[in-house]
Scaffold this motif. Sequence first.
Motif, PDB file in Angstrom:
ATOM      1  N   ALA A 188       0.146  -1.161   0.417  1.00 17.89           N
ATOM      2  CA  ALA A 188       0.254   0.150  -0.001  1.00 17.89           C
ATOM      3  C   ALA A 188       0.834   0.796  -0.193  1.00 17.89           C
ATOM      4  O   ALA A 188       0.786   2.391  -0.838  1.00 17.89           O
ATOM      5  CB  ALA A 188      -0.664  -0.162   1.060  1.00 17.89           C
ATOM      6  N   TYR A 197       2.433   1.716  -3.378  1.00 16.50           N
ATOM      7  CA  TYR A 197       1.508   1.268  -4.508  1.00 16.50           C
ATOM      8  C   TYR A 197       0.594   2.086  -4.702  1.00 16.50           C
ATOM      9  O   TYR A 197      -0.029   3.238  -5.444  1.00 16.50           O
ATOM     10  CB  TYR A 197       0.552   0.590  -5.403  1.00 16.50           C
ATOM     11  N   VAL A 198      -0.262   2.643  -3.463  1.00 17.60           N
ATOM     12  CA  VAL A 198      -0.922   3.506  -3.155  1.00 17.60           C
ATOM     13  C   VAL A 198      -1.162   4.785  -2.371  1.00 17.60           C
ATOM     14  O   VAL A 198      -1.746   6.146  -3.030  1.00 17.60           O
ATOM     15  CB  VAL A 198      -2.315   2.901  -2.100  1.00 17.60           C
ATOM     16  N   MET A 206      -7.558   3.240   0.946  1.00 15.26           N
ATOM     17  CA  MET A 206      -7.711   3.943  -0.652  1.00 15.26           C
ATOM     18  C   MET A 206      -8.013   5.364  -0.716  1.00 15.26           C
ATOM     19  O   MET A 206      -7.885   5.845  -1.536  1.00 15.26           O
ATOM     20  CB  MET A 206      -9.046   2.403  -1.194  1.00 15.26           C
ATOM     21  N   GLY A 248      -5.373   7.730  -1.021  1.00 13.00           N
ATOM     22  CA  GLY A 248      -4.588   7.293  -2.076  1.00 13.00           C
ATOM     23  C   GLY A 248      -4.304   8.483  -3.387  1.00 13.00           C
ATOM     24  O   GLY A 248      -5.089   9.103  -3.231  1.00 13.00           O
ATOM     25  N   TRP A 263      -7.397   4.416  -7.338  1.00 19.56           N
ATOM     26  CA  TRP A 263      -7.443   3.933  -5.529  1.00 19.56           C
ATOM     27  C   TRP A 263      -8.185   5.107  -4.670  1.00 19.56           C
ATOM     28  O   TRP A 263      -9.486   4.518  -4.180  1.00 19.56           O
ATOM     29  CB  TRP A 263      -6.570   3.864  -4.612  1.00 19.56           C
ATOM     30  N   GLY A 319     -11.906   3.087  -3.399  1.00 17.03           N
ATOM     31  CA  GLY A 319     -12.117   3.501  -1.716  1.00 17.03           C
ATOM     32  C   GLY A 319     -13.560   3.623  -1.606  1.00 17.03           C
ATOM     33  O   GLY A 319     -13.419   3.266  -0.989  1.00 17.03           O
TER      34      GLY A 319
END
Length: 128
Positions: free
Chosen positions: A18, A21-22, A70, A73, A77, A81
């Motif tokens: 997370a 990438y997020v 998310m 993010g 994302w 979320g």
Amino acid sequence: MLVYDGDCAFCTTSVTYAEKYVRPDCEVTAWQFADLDALGVTRERAEYELLWITPGGAVYGGAQAVAKLMLSGRGAWAPLGALLRLPPVSWAAHGVYRVIANNRDRMPGGTPACALPADRRPDTMTRP
């Protein structure tokens, strides 16, 4: 703030993913290094589920914590979320989260320590 179980390899791997990438806009810490009293959460809850704690002190756990992660993010994302917070998707997300959390020792990267209660885990981290 995102609070996770730092003794669990699956949880740590998931949070590392997370962060990479997020890229959530939050502080990330293992509950073992957090001042849980100051955050307004119990050790039992922190052991039970991922926690998202807002600056105002609102606490979201489990699938709702994932949704908040998310939402903070970047890129695609945030819409994902938002979707996770809407019924019936939120109901399904809760069920999926519980199945994964209850079986995290069997998940990729999981270890036997993930299944043990904290007082029976090997002491691999220094606790506050």
